[in-house]
Design a protein around this motif. Structure first.
Motif, short mmCIF file in Angstrom:
data_model
loop_
_atom_site.label_atom_id
_atom_site.label_comp_id
_atom_site.label_asym_id
_atom_site.label_seq_id
_atom_site.Cartn_x
_atom_site.Cartn_y
_atom_site.Cartn_z
N GLN A 1 -2.02 -5.38 2.28
CA GLN A 1 -3.37 -5.89 2.04
C GLN A 1 -3.76 -7.10 3.19
O GLN A 1 -4.74 -6.94 3.32
CB GLN A 1 -3.41 -6.26 0.52
CG GLN A 1 -4.99 -6.54 -0.16
CD GLN A 1 -5.66 -5.34 0.13
OE1 GLN A 1 -5.26 -4.36 -0.52
NE2 GLN A 1 -6.84 -5.61 0.72
N SER B 1 7.09 2.05 2.45
CA SER B 1 6.42 3.42 3.31
C SER B 1 7.46 4.41 3.89
O SER B 1 7.24 5.18 4.17
CB SER B 1 5.75 2.91 4.59
OG SER B 1 6.33 2.26 5.35
N LYS C 1 -4.83 1.11 -6.13
CA LYS C 1 -4.18 1.64 -4.85
C LYS C 1 -2.72 1.63 -4.72
O LYS C 1 -2.18 2.54 -4.31
CB LYS C 1 -4.66 0.44 -3.65
CG LYS C 1 -4.43 0.92 -2.33
CD LYS C 1 -4.51 -0.22 -1.25
CE LYS C 1 -5.98 -0.65 -1.54
NZ LYS C 1 -6.34 -1.76 -0.19
N VAL C 2 -2.11 0.68 -5.19
CA VAL C 2 -0.50 0.72 -5.33
C VAL C 2 -0.23 1.89 -5.86
O VAL C 2 0.84 2.54 -5.66
CB VAL C 2 -0.10 -0.54 -6.27
CG1 VAL C 2 1.37 -0.52 -6.45
CG2 VAL C 2 -0.29 -1.79 -5.28
N THR D 1 3.41 -4.64 -0.85
CA THR D 1 1.93 -4.13 -0.93
C THR D 1 0.92 -5.41 -0.46
O THR D 1 -0.09 -5.35 -0.07
CB THR D 1 1.57 -3.50 -2.04
OG1 THR D 1 2.16 -4.11 -3.14
CG2 THR D 1 2.27 -2.11 -2.13
N TRP E 1 -4.43 1.60 4.98
CA TRP E 1 -4.46 0.78 3.81
C TRP E 1 -5.76 0.31 3.58
O TRP E 1 -6.27 0.45 2.16
CB TRP E 1 -3.49 -0.23 3.94
CG TRP E 1 -3.24 -1.11 2.49
CD1 TRP E 1 -3.73 -2.15 2.39
CD2 TRP E 1 -2.27 -0.58 1.64
NE1 TRP E 1 -3.43 -2.67 0.94
CE2 TRP E 1 -2.47 -1.55 0.55
CE3 TRP E 1 -1.60 0.60 1.35
CZ2 TRP E 1 -1.93 -1.62 -0.66
CZ3 TRP E 1 -0.75 0.41 0.22
CH2 TRP E 1 -0.85 -0.53 -0.81
N GLN F 1 7.67 -0.23 -3.54
CA GLN F 1 6.46 0.10 -2.73
C GLN F 1 6.33 0.00 -1.27
O GLN F 1 5.49 -0.13 -0.65
CB GLN F 1 5.22 -0.92 -3.28
CG GLN F 1 5.27 -0.92 -4.78
CD GLN F 1 4.40 -2.31 -5.42
OE1 GLN F 1 3.66 -2.63 -4.78
NE2 GLN F 1 4.99 -2.68 -6.63
N TRP G 1 -0.62 4.81 -3.82
CA TRP G 1 0.18 4.73 -2.68
C TRP G 1 1.58 5.13 -2.79
O TRP G 1 2.23 6.05 -2.31
CB TRP G 1 0.46 3.35 -2.23
CG TRP G 1 1.60 2.93 -1.26
CD1 TRP G 1 2.66 2.11 -1.64
CD2 TRP G 1 1.40 3.16 -0.05
NE1 TRP G 1 3.34 2.06 -0.41
CE2 TRP G 1 2.73 2.83 0.71
CE3 TRP G 1 0.57 4.12 1.01
CZ2 TRP G 1 3.01 3.00 1.95
CZ3 TRP G 1 1.10 4.45 2.40
CH2 TRP G 1 2.39 3.91 2.68
N ASN H 1 3.34 8.66 -1.46
CA ASN H 1 4.68 8.58 -1.10
C ASN H 1 5.63 9.83 -1.60
O ASN H 1 6.47 10.53 -0.91
CB ASN H 1 5.37 7.28 -1.28
CG ASN H 1 4.99 6.29 0.02
OD1 ASN H 1 6.15 6.06 0.55
ND2 ASN H 1 3.80 5.62 -0.06
#
Length: 201
Positions: free
Chosen positions: A40, A134, A84-85, A36, A73, A132, A88, A92
């Motif tokens: 960023q 995608s 945000k993590v 992540t 992102w 973390q 995220w 998912n």
């Protein structure tokens, strides 16, 4: 049908929350990781007009995602990196189980192969959200696209594939197989190619 859709939503909601809560202590303890932080850094460079694919800084890796991913992102910067993590990872989980629920309901009798498929995908979900990544999000989008094809909603399938392609490139190969199957499905091809510049912009 409406009853089936409600069952899918209920199953997806329960499993998404359960999966998220299962990894939440790990996320709160560890915070953003190299994955992540790389997201960023790529997003920061993109919005600053720099090359997101330049050599990485300290504690990050090479950003090897399409530009749309940097936009996706970066638009959530208002949350702060730690929040945000969490968002995220939950996203998912949600899209992954939504894709699964389009094909699988626990109340129905399933074949051994179906259980094997579910176990394999659940393992992938666990690995993906722990680190973390995608992968779970892309898997869910592909399953949603395939379900849309099954239901002959070709335009919707093209959009799902387009979004998945802009997170990781490899779904484009599946999309092209579908688009150029005989006969060529122009509805799918049109929505897929039409959505590519939209989600990029």
């Amino acid at each position: 049908d409406l009853t089936l859709r409600k069952k899918q939503i209920c199953q997806c909601s329960f499993l998404s929350v359960w999966s998220f809560l299962f990894v939440l202590p790990l996320l709160l303890k560890g915070g953003p990781n190299i994955v992540t932080l790389t997201f960023q850094e790529g997003a920061d460079r993109f919005f600053q007009g720099q090359n997101p694919y330049a050599l990485p800084g300290q504690d990050t890796d090479v950003f090897h995602y399409p530009p749309f991913f940097a936009v996706l992102w970066g638009v959530f910067d208002i949350l702060g990196i730690s929040t945000k993590v969490l968002f995220w990872v939950f996203l998912n989980c949600l899209i992954f189980w939504l894709g699964i629920s389009k094909w699988w309901l626990f109340e129905r009798k399933q074949t051994p192969w179906a259980w094997f498929f579910l176990i394999c995908t659940a393992v992938e979900l666990d690995i993906s959200v722990r680190y973390q990544q995608s992968n779970a999000l892309v898997t869910g989008l592909i399953l949603l696209a395939l379900a849309a094809i099954r239901d002959r909603q070709m335009g919707r399938a093209g959009i799902y594939f387009a979004v998945a392609t802009h997170i990781k490139v490899f779904p484009v190969f599946l999309a092209l197989i579908v688009a150029f199957s005989f006969p060529v499905n122009w509805s799918f091809l049109g929505s897929f190619l039409g959505a590519l510049p939209i989600v990029t912009g």
